[in-house]
Design an enzyme around this catalytic site. Structure first.
Site, PDB file in Angstrom:
ATOM      1  N   ASP A 132       3.348  -4.084  10.827  1.00  0.00           N
ATOM      2  CA  ASP A 132       2.084  -4.952  10.836  1.00  0.00           C
ATOM      3  C   ASP A 132       1.970  -5.543  12.378  1.00  0.00           C
ATOM      4  O   ASP A 132       1.516  -6.665  12.382  1.00  0.00           O
ATOM      5  CB  ASP A 132       2.273  -5.794   9.582  1.00  0.00           C
ATOM      6  N   CYS A 190     -12.147 -10.420 -12.592  1.00  0.00           N
ATOM      7  CA  CYS A 190     -11.218 -11.573 -12.142  1.00  0.00           C
ATOM      8  C   CYS A 190     -11.460 -12.096 -10.733  1.00  0.00           C
ATOM      9  O   CYS A 190     -11.706 -11.377  -9.763  1.00  0.00           O
ATOM     10  CB  CYS A 190     -10.016 -11.242 -12.170  1.00  0.00           C
TER      11      CYS A 190
END
Length: 370
Positions: A132, A190
């Site tokens: 990352d 959700c």
């Protein structure tokens, strides 16, 4: 060895080395994904992370990082572990994001990628790994490798790992496998992540506004914390886990971490260690920890914000230390924290601070009180 056999060998080795989930994705980045990312940048939702703009051309073409890149091995490594008990002694207030409870994951995962790279070489495959920190759209590749889907929080979520996992990638020159089906979206109706975010950083478009994100503000943001978000930061000292923690898939996944293991001193740091030391001492004491990222004055600033919100009596000596700190950003944070404690005489004293921004904050606090 043919390409598919090489891919299977690398997958098996990644799991053996500690990855909790692995998958392959073709290296080609869809134009729609590049346009969406560019639009996010144009809107300024990356805050002050200007390097993201500079990296866009390389994120759009993985061949600029590894010429001939055709296929990418994506590794998912869980950091879902139970919280360790606080160490004895110290002023241990505030919360730290789970990924930082373990020594810097970059340092832990680089040897894994190096080992995979050496194995790839023996198979006649060129490879390059990133944890990352490179110009790679890891979440996009994670979704295309079937590790999970991009949830409404913008995070990659897995039915097996939940949301508490870190991504690493190994670019290879294996030929593309061809079109594949993306992981189905399991968010349904959700939206607990967005409803739970105290600053409204999660929009309805599955994108995060870093300018409002507690993780960005406590880790990457330099200078004073935005006035309007200081109370919302609550007890978060470093990072934020709210959106990941409320995700039903994280709750269902439970404790999974194998490679990463938490350390008590990182999960519950002693706030006093951020005061009365130089940046060099701080760097030496916290070497190998994600807490280095905001630097000493950033962690002291964050600590004072936490103390202002919690108003815990054991933090009082640190408020006084913060008001005398050599870094003006820390003194500015101390002014705000002292005002939350109704210590107006101390705030008044900071009206004479040599730094204009500290004086301005003290003036603002006193005028708002009036």
């Amino acid at each position: 060895m043919n390409a598919d056999a090489a891919a299977e060998t690398l997958c098996a080795l990644a799991l053996e080395l500690g990855a909790d989930a692995v998958g392959w994705a073709d290296a080609e980045v869809p134009a729609a994904a590049v346009d969406e990312y560019a639009g996010w940048l144009v809107e300024g939702r990356h805050a002050r992370m200007d390097y993201l703009e500079r990296q866009l051309p390389r994120r759009a073409d993985l061949g600029t990082s590894l010429p001939g890149a055709g296929r990418v091995l994506v590794l998912g490594i869980s950091h879902a572990y139970d919280p360790p008990a606080p160490p004895p002694g110290g002023i241990r207030l505030g919360r730290v994001a789970r990924y930082a409870w373990t020594p810097d994951y970059h340092d832990q995962l680089q040897p894994v990628l190096d080992r995979l790279g050496r194995e790839a070489a023996t198979l006649g495959v060129r490879a390059k790994g990133y944890v990352d920190h490179g110009p790679v759209m890891e979440r996009l590749l994670g979704a295309r490798s079937f590790l999970g889907w991009r949830s409404k929080s913008g995070m990659l979520v897995s039915t097996e790992l939940g949301a508490f996992f870190t991504l690493a990638v190994l670019l290879t020159d294996l030929p593309p496998a061809g079109p594949s089906t993306a992981h189905p979206d399991r968010c349904g109706r959700c939206f607990r992540c967005g409803q739970s975010c105290p600053t409204g950083a999660i929009g309805p478009d599955r994108k995060i506004d870093a300018r409002r994100c507690l993780s960005y503000l406590t880790i990457e943001h330099r200078g004073p914390l935005p006035w309007e978000h200081r109370a919302a930061l609550g007890e978060w000292l470093f990072g934020c886990d709210i959106c990941c923690g409320v995700c039903p898939w994280s709750v269902k996944a439970g404790t999974l971490a194998r490679l990463f293991q938490p350390r008590r001193e990182l999960a519950h740091p002693d706030l006093s260690r951020f005061f009365g030391v130089s940046e060099r001492q701080f760097t030496r004491e916290w070497a190998g920890s994600a807490l280095l990222r905001p630097r000493r004055k950033g962690m002291a600033r964050n600590a004072l914000n936490v103390l202002g919100n919690l108003r815990d009596p054991q933090g009082w000596p640190l408020l006084l230390a913060g008001a005398e700190d050599p870094a003006w950003e820390v003194r500015e944070a101390a002014a705000w924290a002292l005002a939350q404690w109704n210590e107006w005489a101390e705030v008044e004293r900071l009206r004479s601070d040599p730094e204009p921004q500290v004086r301005a904050s003290a003036e603002r606090l006193l005028s708002e009180r009036a």
